[in-house]
Design a protein around this motif. Structure first.
Motif, PDB file in Angstrom:
ATOM      1  N   ASP A 383       0.806  -1.216   0.000  1.00  0.00           N
ATOM      2  CA  ASP A 383       0.000   0.000   0.000  1.00  0.00           C
ATOM      3  C   ASP A 383       0.844   1.272   0.000  1.00  0.00           C
ATOM      4  OD1 ASP A 383      -1.497  -2.201   0.651  1.00  0.00           O
ATOM      5  OD2 ASP A 383      -2.783  -1.184   2.067  1.00  0.00           O
ATOM      6  N   ILE A 384       1.937   1.277   0.775  1.00  0.00           N
ATOM      7  CA  ILE A 384       2.691   2.509   1.028  1.00  0.00           C
ATOM      8  C   ILE A 384       4.144   2.299   0.648  1.00  0.00           C
ATOM      9  CG2 ILE A 384       3.410   4.172   2.787  1.00  0.00           C
ATOM     10  CD1 ILE A 384       0.957   3.348   4.417  1.00  0.00           C
ATOM     11  N   SER A 385       4.710   3.254  -0.082  1.00  0.00           N
ATOM     12  CA  SER A 385       6.135   3.251  -0.414  1.00  0.00           C
ATOM     13  C   SER A 385       6.766   4.522   0.157  1.00  0.00           C
ATOM     14  CB  SER A 385       6.353   3.195  -1.928  1.00  0.00           C
ATOM     15  OG  SER A 385       5.824   2.011  -2.470  1.00  0.00           O
ATOM     16  N   PHE A 461      -0.531   4.956 -14.299  1.00  0.00           N
ATOM     17  CA  PHE A 461       0.166   5.053 -13.030  1.00  0.00           C
ATOM     18  C   PHE A 461      -0.400   4.079 -11.993  1.00  0.00           C
ATOM     19  CE2 PHE A 461       0.896   9.763 -14.152  1.00  0.00           C
ATOM     20  CZ  PHE A 461       1.975   9.416 -14.946  1.00  0.00           C
ATOM     21  N   LEU A 462      -1.645   3.691 -12.162  1.00  0.00           N
ATOM     22  CA  LEU A 462      -2.335   2.825 -11.215  1.00  0.00           C
ATOM     23  C   LEU A 462      -2.942   1.642 -11.947  1.00  0.00           C
ATOM     24  CD1 LEU A 462      -4.343   5.329  -8.955  1.00  0.00           C
ATOM     25  CD2 LEU A 462      -2.325   4.023  -8.278  1.00  0.00           C
ATOM     26  N   ALA A 467      -5.747   1.213  -7.421  1.00  0.00           N
ATOM     27  CA  ALA A 467      -6.801   2.193  -7.115  1.00  0.00           C
ATOM     28  C   ALA A 467      -7.563   1.802  -5.851  1.00  0.00           C
ATOM     29  CB  ALA A 467      -7.758   2.301  -8.303  1.00  0.00           C
ATOM     30  N   ASP A 468      -7.823   0.520  -5.693  1.00  0.00           N
ATOM     31  CA  ASP A 468      -8.476   0.069  -4.458  1.00  0.00           C
ATOM     32  C   ASP A 468      -7.596   0.345  -3.254  1.00  0.00           C
ATOM     33  OD1 ASP A 468     -10.625  -0.784  -5.921  1.00  0.00           O
ATOM     34  OD2 ASP A 468     -10.049  -2.905  -5.934  1.00  0.00           O
ATOM     35  N   LYS A 469      -6.279   0.122  -3.406  1.00  0.00           N
ATOM     36  CA  LYS A 469      -5.365   0.400  -2.297  1.00  0.00           C
ATOM     37  C   LYS A 469      -5.408   1.891  -1.928  1.00  0.00           C
ATOM     38  CE  LYS A 469      -3.280  -3.693  -1.885  1.00  0.00           C
ATOM     39  NZ  LYS A 469      -3.304  -4.485  -0.644  1.00  0.00           N
ATOM     40  N   CYS A 470      -5.480   2.758  -2.933  1.00  0.00           N
ATOM     41  CA  CYS A 470      -5.559   4.196  -2.664  1.00  0.00           C
ATOM     42  C   CYS A 470      -6.840   4.538  -1.901  1.00  0.00           C
ATOM     43  CB  CYS A 470      -5.485   4.981  -3.964  1.00  0.00           C
ATOM     44  SG  CYS A 470      -3.835   5.047  -4.698  1.00  0.00           S
ATOM     45  N   ASP A 499       3.443   6.249  -4.325  1.00  0.00           N
ATOM     46  CA  ASP A 499       4.315   6.669  -5.426  1.00  0.00           C
ATOM     47  C   ASP A 499       5.414   5.623  -5.658  1.00  0.00           C
ATOM     48  OD1 ASP A 499       5.595   8.040  -7.379  1.00  0.00           O
ATOM     49  OD2 ASP A 499       6.550   9.486  -6.046  1.00  0.00           O
ATOM     50  N   ARG A 500       5.543   5.141  -6.882  1.00  0.00           N
ATOM     51  CA  ARG A 500       6.524   4.111  -7.206  1.00  0.00           C
ATOM     52  C   ARG A 500       7.697   4.657  -8.054  1.00  0.00           C
ATOM     53  NH1 ARG A 500       3.955   1.684  -3.931  1.00  0.00           N
ATOM     54  NH2 ARG A 500       2.672  -0.169  -4.213  1.00  0.00           N
TER      55      ARG A 500
END
Length: 503
Positions: A383-385, A461-462, A467-470, A499-500
């Motif tokens: 989920d988070i980077s 980008f997604l 998108a579900d994670k966002c 953001d990746r």
């Protein structure tokens, strides 16, 4: 032809099935036959039990003896059936009365001198006995505190076969289970020890509040491991049901403490990067044992230097991250273990792990190959980077007073309480548990907020999963801010947390 019956439990993962042990003393040449799909360790039980019976001052029947374990088509593994086999044989021989054996489960390995040794999986066995209406269970003294965690069934402890025989005759009383004791929570590392890194500290708080997976990317010495090891201290204590789930897995694994068997705090598991897939996910030659991901159930799995792990090992986590359980198929059956954990990844941006980019000696291809161990499908489930920054000054950080674990935990617990109340009717505990269809329909933000996600999807980008994670992250950010629904700011912040570009 006298026949006697006792009960034991066969474990498949953390699920149990009652096993009826039958002893038949018939006509024929003296000998003992054990039927019912025993494994090699259980097949040796007849020799262990015979010696234990003789050393407990009882006679072993010198006749044809048949021992049956039912259901006959169910594989039986381990030595926990020894006590049940011994009592069934002696009851069939008329040495002990059968009265107290009716509806009583017997667990324990017998030593040659008749002592009862502890076995693994006592807690899930007691839960199985209660759920199937068996009213009493006898366990080794060393596991009595563990067995006593379960209400609704009489739990008794014994130290030797002779003691159980005397209990069957009404001569002595077995030890009852002690009252569960409250133990002090283990000391956890304080978040105030981490120097600087405000963005990473905030990302860790968001991950704790919503149950999200997180990746720390940055050079050595920036605090990636320190932050990861402080995540369990931010999580709320386990509820009774969650604690029993976690304790059952550790009971099967054999890693419970005899003094404090109930696991009340979220576990923290940090395997070395040389771990095999079987040790990580679970495995074994016959019925699979739990792996590191199951031991991290309801807690944290920390993979430090994650790019040093094998690519196959990392990709083996993908199904468990989505489903919250792992199913291990073997020739003798399929075993399911729970595996609902928070994944924390930490890695350097390149093999040389230079503190600054100007000192890095790695080529672009080398960096790409190194970070390529973290596959796209795996990162899509994170989920988070967080991009960690080198610490460039100590004076400013020493002058300020970072927030402690206790302070941050208060906000995390409050945010989790809002999420639990919102999803209570569906049974979801955190925002990370909410399925995508629910997020995209009745739980979706307003149109302006979802327009940001639409643009991310259109530009590549997604992914749909991203998108579900966002959306899940946006709900967590709204809970931390005390808002009833996420808006444009929360969705934008969620996209920024995912953001990746640095990977």
């Amino acid at each position: 032809m006298p026949i006697a019956r006792t009960w034991s439990i066969a474990l498949f993962g953390v699920c149990g099935i009652p096993v009826e042990i039958e002893a038949d003393i018939g006509v024929g040449l003296p000998g003992t036959t054990l039927v019912g799909l025993p494994d090699p360790g259980l097949r040796e039980a007849k020799d262990r039990v015979r010696s234990a019976v003789r050393n407990s001052r009882c006679d072993w029947p010198n006749r044809k003896l048949t021992l049956g374990l039912s259901p006959a088509n169910l594989p039986k593994v381990g030595s926990a059936y020894d006590l049940g086999i011994a009592l069934a044989v002696l009851a069939a021989a008329g040495t002990v009365p059968e009265g107290k054996l009716a509806g009583t489960v017997l667990l324990g390995e017998l030593s040659l001198d008749g002592r009862i040794r502890p076995v693994r999986g006592v807690l899930p066995s007691v839960l199985c006995a209660r759920d199937h209406g068996l009213r009493r269970i006898v366990v080794p003294n060393d596991t009595l505190a563990e067995a006593g965690l379960v209400d609704g069934v009489e739990v008794l402890g014994a130290g030797s076969l002779a003691e159980v025989l005397a209990w069957c005759r009404g001569a002595v009383a077995l030890r009852p289970a002690p009252e569960p004791r409250a133990h002090a929570a283990p000391t956890v590392a304080d978040l105030a020890d981490v120097t600087g890194q405000p963005e990473a500290r905030w990302a860790l708080e968001v991950a704790a509040a919503g149950g999200h997976h997180i990746l720390f990317l940055g050079p050595s010495g920036t605090g990636k491991s320190m932050l990861a090891r402080r995540l369990p201290g931010l999580l709320p204590p386990l509820s009774i049901d969650e604690a029993l789930e976690v304790t059952a897995v550790h009971s099967v694994d054999g890693s419970l403490s005899p003094d404090a068997p109930l696991v009340r705090t979220p576990p923290f598991i940090a395997p070395h990067h040389s771990i095999s897939i079987a040790a990580l996910v679970g495995g074994g030659a016959r019925l699979a044992a739990p792996g590191a991901i199951s031991k991290a159930h309801r807690g944290v799995l920390f993979l430090d230097e994650s790019c040093e792990f094998g690519a196959n090992s990392l990709d083996s986590l993908r199904t468990a991250l989505e489903e919250g359980e792992v199913r291990l198929a073997r020739a003798r059956g399929v075993v399911t273990y729970p595996a609902r954990f928070q994944l924390v990844l930490a890695t350097n941006p390149c093999p040389c792990a230079s503190p600054t980019e100007s000192d890095c000696t790695c080529s672009a291809m080398t960096r790409r190959r190194y970070l390529g161990k973290l596959s796209g499908p795996l990162l899509d489930r994170v989920d988070i980077s967080v991009q960690m920054r080198p610490v460039t000054t100590m004076h400013a950080h020493l002058a300020e007073r970072p927030e402690s674990t206790a302070t941050v935990r208060e906000r995390v617990v409050a945010a989790r309480g809002r999420a639990r109340q919102r999803w209570a009717e569906h049974g979801w505990l955190t925002n990370a548990d909410v399925p995508g269809p629910r997020l995209r329909t009745t739980a979706a933000p307003d149109r302006d907020a979802t327009a940001l996600l639409d643009r991310g999807l259109q530009r590549g980008f997604l992914t749909a999963r991203g998108a579900d994670k966002c959306l899940r992250l946006a709900w967590t950010l709204a809970d931390l801010a005390g808002r009833s629904r996420p808006g444009v700011d929360e969705v934008a912040a969620a996209m920024d947390l995912r953001d990746r570009t640095a990977i």
